[in-house]
Design a protein around this motif. Sequence first.
Motif: not given
Length: 97
Positions: A24-29
């Motif tokens: 989530x912090x990497x903005x990735x599923x």
Amino acid sequence: MAKQAVFTMKLESELRDEFMAEAEAAHRPASQVLRELMREFIKRQQESREYDEFLSRKVEIARASVQAGRGRSNEEVEEEAMLRRAELLREADEAGQ
């Protein structure tokens, strides 16, 4: 890519929670991250296996060469290396003067 299969696995809750938070912090599923990790793992395993096969072929070629009398003993190789090192040192000394 269409969904082909569902992959279920057991893991510690803490590991799952930390992984989900980092994804989530990497903005990735999380599923995308897992697919990438799986692909990287597959690639590393394939490369490792290919290298092992390559090395095995090289060893077999070298063994066949030795058995056919085309190889050199360790002592011969070490002596040649010692002579070459001495020659290079002598050339370096002459160039430095």
